[in-house]
Design a protein around this motif. Structure first.
Motif, mmCIF file in Angstrom:
data_model
loop_
_atom_site.group_PDB
_atom_site.id
_atom_site.type_symbol
_atom_site.label_atom_id
_atom_site.label_comp_id
_atom_site.label_asym_id
_atom_site.label_seq_id
_atom_site.Cartn_x
_atom_site.Cartn_y
_atom_site.Cartn_z
ATOM 1 N N CYS A 57 -19.621 -12.584 61.982
ATOM 2 C CA CYS A 57 -18.825 -12.486 62.085
ATOM 3 C C CYS A 57 -17.362 -11.478 62.409
ATOM 4 N N GLY A 58 -17.431 -10.762 60.665
ATOM 5 C CA GLY A 58 -16.851 -10.043 60.148
ATOM 6 C C GLY A 58 -17.136 -8.781 61.419
ATOM 7 N N PHE A 59 -18.145 -7.973 61.018
ATOM 8 C CA PHE A 59 -18.814 -7.066 61.773
ATOM 9 C C PHE A 59 -18.399 -6.931 63.090
ATOM 10 N N SER A 60 -18.385 -8.581 63.881
ATOM 11 C CA SER A 60 -17.988 -7.690 64.835
ATOM 12 C C SER A 60 -16.416 -7.753 65.630
ATOM 13 N N PHE A 61 -16.132 -7.121 64.426
ATOM 14 C CA PHE A 61 -14.576 -6.831 65.399
ATOM 15 C C PHE A 61 -14.773 -4.939 65.224
ATOM 16 N N PHE A 62 -16.417 -4.929 64.022
ATOM 17 C CA PHE A 62 -16.181 -3.497 64.596
ATOM 18 C C PHE A 62 -17.747 -2.617 64.253
ATOM 19 N N GLY A 63 -18.648 -2.734 64.781
ATOM 20 C CA GLY A 63 -20.067 -2.028 65.226
ATOM 21 C C GLY A 63 -20.864 -3.454 65.519
ATOM 22 N N LYS A 64 -21.070 -4.154 65.752
ATOM 23 C CA LYS A 64 -21.620 -5.429 65.892
ATOM 24 C C LYS A 64 -21.302 -6.264 67.759
ATOM 25 N N ASN A 65 -22.687 -5.907 68.449
ATOM 26 C CA ASN A 65 -22.148 -6.618 69.344
ATOM 27 C C ASN A 65 -24.179 -7.475 70.335
ATOM 28 N N ILE A 66 -23.507 -8.216 70.732
ATOM 29 C CA ILE A 66 -24.629 -9.069 71.157
ATOM 30 C C ILE A 66 -25.840 -7.675 71.620
ATOM 31 N N PHE A 67 -25.240 -6.531 72.615
ATOM 32 C CA PHE A 67 -26.491 -6.019 72.503
ATOM 33 C C PHE A 67 -26.596 -5.192 71.577
ATOM 34 N N GLY A 116 -8.270 -4.695 63.228
ATOM 35 C CA GLY A 116 -9.973 -5.297 62.877
ATOM 36 C C GLY A 116 -10.747 -5.047 61.929
ATOM 37 N N VAL A 117 -10.754 -3.655 61.866
ATOM 38 C CA VAL A 117 -11.311 -3.170 60.775
ATOM 39 C C VAL A 117 -11.245 -3.802 59.362
ATOM 40 N N ILE A 118 -10.574 -3.778 59.010
ATOM 41 C CA ILE A 118 -9.503 -4.353 57.620
ATOM 42 C C ILE A 118 -10.020 -5.526 58.218
ATOM 43 N N PHE A 119 -9.409 -6.455 58.623
ATOM 44 C CA PHE A 119 -9.366 -7.709 58.949
ATOM 45 C C PHE A 119 -10.744 -8.466 58.158
ATOM 46 N N GLY A 120 -12.063 -7.639 60.041
ATOM 47 C CA GLY A 120 -13.322 -7.628 59.518
ATOM 48 C C GLY A 120 -14.002 -7.444 58.555
ATOM 49 N N SER A 121 -13.768 -6.629 57.805
ATOM 50 C CA SER A 121 -13.689 -6.040 56.522
ATOM 51 C C SER A 121 -14.350 -7.788 55.066
ATOM 52 N N ILE A 122 -12.435 -7.882 55.290
ATOM 53 C CA ILE A 122 -12.168 -9.223 54.596
ATOM 54 C C ILE A 122 -12.897 -10.734 54.663
ATOM 55 N N LEU A 123 -13.081 -10.606 56.300
ATOM 56 C CA LEU A 123 -13.707 -11.411 56.590
ATOM 57 C C LEU A 123 -14.689 -11.984 56.336
ATOM 58 N N SER A 124 -15.818 -10.395 56.236
ATOM 59 C CA SER A 124 -16.831 -10.618 56.732
ATOM 60 C C SER A 124 -17.139 -10.612 54.892
ATOM 61 N N ILE A 125 -16.995 -10.564 53.615
ATOM 62 C CA ILE A 125 -16.738 -10.661 52.306
ATOM 63 C C ILE A 125 -16.762 -12.564 51.763
ATOM 64 N N LEU A 126 -15.706 -12.830 52.589
ATOM 65 C CA LEU A 126 -15.468 -14.313 52.418
ATOM 66 C C LEU A 126 -16.732 -14.994 52.838
#
Length: 442
Positions: free
Chosen positions: A109-119, A313-323
């Motif tokens: 979920c977190g890395f979907s803000f910067f780098g991941k998508n379904i494709f 998006g990158v910083i929030f995604g990083s924070i969400l990832s570790i949570l």
């Protein structure tokens, strides 16, 4: 209705989070437009999908903020979509939610803000499926590897959209690269955990970093240009400053609704080292994990607020990832020494260079220094401080090593650092009888 809420609780309310991001996808930009005095204008659906198309056709190499290259709405749609698809996968495989799975889903979920998508994730999933067929092992056995394996998803996107070669060649080549990684990562990730003895929470990032370096070297040998990018800004900082505490507070409320005395289990959780493999959902129940998630989220929110950290998006995604690792080895007691060491090192670097502006790389590295939390949990505050220092020093070097294909660059760095620190702790400075576990002799 009671059964419905029991189902949501069983799955850590992840379906609610998916719905939350879906709603944000279609309403966040009209709401922002209204707040700025421009009136409430519903953002047409085709605009969302236009931005989403930009996301899935982006090379996605580090650092690519999907909010920057598309829009907030399209990015939230990407997050919600990939979260929902993974929840459906868990349902199909008939897997119950636990701490490691929760960590994997939230990290996606977190890395979907910067780098991941379904494709760029499907080829990797399919590669793991082929490995399961080859070894005649049930696919669901590899669920932890499946969820964490997509850290190398930019390899697929960059091969297709970033190398500048004909699409007739790049598309099958990119899909093939993803499948190859998926095929080898289950065995490789199981092996690399021995290297750092479970003291790097982001073990798969370490394994993926080594594989990324191999592909990076092959592309360099073939004279195919691979360059990291800096596609981000801070124009959406306010939005993320609202979302982070909202998610954290709701998580805490849900924890106490589920168990009014959850704090007792939480205090017991704080006594653990966090060394892999730790399933906090199994050991301390889901309420303790939700409370742990909320506490970590609020601590990071206040850190960002106090030090005026710009958020995107990158910083929030990083924070969400570790949570998500609130269910898988991370808590405030074992991570604080590491963050203090990392923060002090960043400050010293600022003084030396006479530059007091926080860079995005420093912020991300600080957040993901949390991968070394088990070091502090096992060996104490001093080792935790040193872990933070070492992480800030070594992590920037790793990007040049792996080329930017591994989104979990900090996991790659933390693997080496954990290996160094465990040797120091168990072979050099600490007498063996002080610890029950002995590291293997070489």
């Amino acid at each position: 209705m009671r059964k419905f809420f029991a189902y949501l609780h069983e799955h850590f309310y992840l379906e609610v989070i998916a719905l939350f991001f879906f709603l944000l996808a279609f309403f966040i930009e009209p709401i922002l437009s209204l707040s700025s005095g421009n009136g409430f204008v519903f953002d047409p659906i085709h605009q969302i999908f236009k931005g989403y198309f930009k996301i899935i056709t982006s090379p996605s190499i580090l650092i690519t903020d999907y909010v920057f290259i598309s829009s907030l709405g399209a990015t939230f749609f990407n997050v919600a979509t990939i979260l929902l698809i993974n929840l459906i996968l868990l349902k199909i495989l008939k897997l119950k939610m636990n701490g490691p799975i929760y960590a994997g889903v939230i990290m996606i979920c977190g890395f979907s803000f910067f780098g991941k998508n379904i494709f760029n994730t499907i080829p990797i999933y399919f590669g793991i499926y082929l490995f399961s067929l080859f070894k005649k092992i049930p696919y669901k056995t590899f669920i932890i590897t499946i969820l964490f394996s997509t850290g190398i998803s930019p390899l697929v996107s960059y091969t297709i959209f970033g190398l500048g070669i004909h699409m007739g060649i790049s598309i099958p080549l990119g899909i093939l690269c993803g499948m190859i990684v998926g095929f080898i990562i289950p065995a490789f990730a199981a092996h690399t955990i021995v290297f750092h003895e479970g003291y790097n929470l982001y073990n798969t990032g370490f394994a993926l970093g080594v594989i990324s370096a191999i592909f990076y070297g092959i592309y360099q040998l073939c004279n195919l240009k691979v360059e990291a990018v800096h596609l981000y800004d801070y124009s959406t900082s306010t939005v993320f400053y609202f979302i982070l505490p909202i998610l954290s507070i709701i998580s805490i409320i849900l924890a106490f609704i589920g168990d009014a005395r959850v704090y007792k289990r939480y205090f017991a959780l704080l006594k653990t080292s966090g060394r892999l493999i730790s399933d906090y959902a199994y050991e301390f129940k889901k309420e303790a994990v939700l409370l742990n998630f909320g506490v970590l989220g609020l601590v990071l929110f206040f850190i960002c607020l106090i030090f005026r950290v710009p958020m995107n998006g990158v910083i929030f995604g990083s924070i969400l990832s570790i949570l998500g690792f609130a269910g898988y080895g991370l808590h405030i007691r074992n991570v604080l020494p590491v963050w203090v060491g990392a923060g002090l090192t960043i400050f010293i670097s600022m003084v030396i260079n006479q530059n007091y502006e926080l860079s995005i790389s420093n912020i991300i590295t600080f957040v993901f220094a949390s991968g070394l939390a088990p070091i502090a949990g096992r060996y104490g505050i001093v080792y935790g401080l040193f872990a933070g220092v070492l992480h800030i020093i070594l992590t920037p070097l790793m990007l040049n090593f792996q080329g930017g294909f591994d989104l979990y660059n900090n996991g790659l760095s933390a693997g080496f650092e954990a290996a160094i620190l465990t040797v120091l702790a168990e072979k050099v400075f600490v007498r063996r009888e002080h610890h029950g576990r002995k590291s293997k002799d070489l």
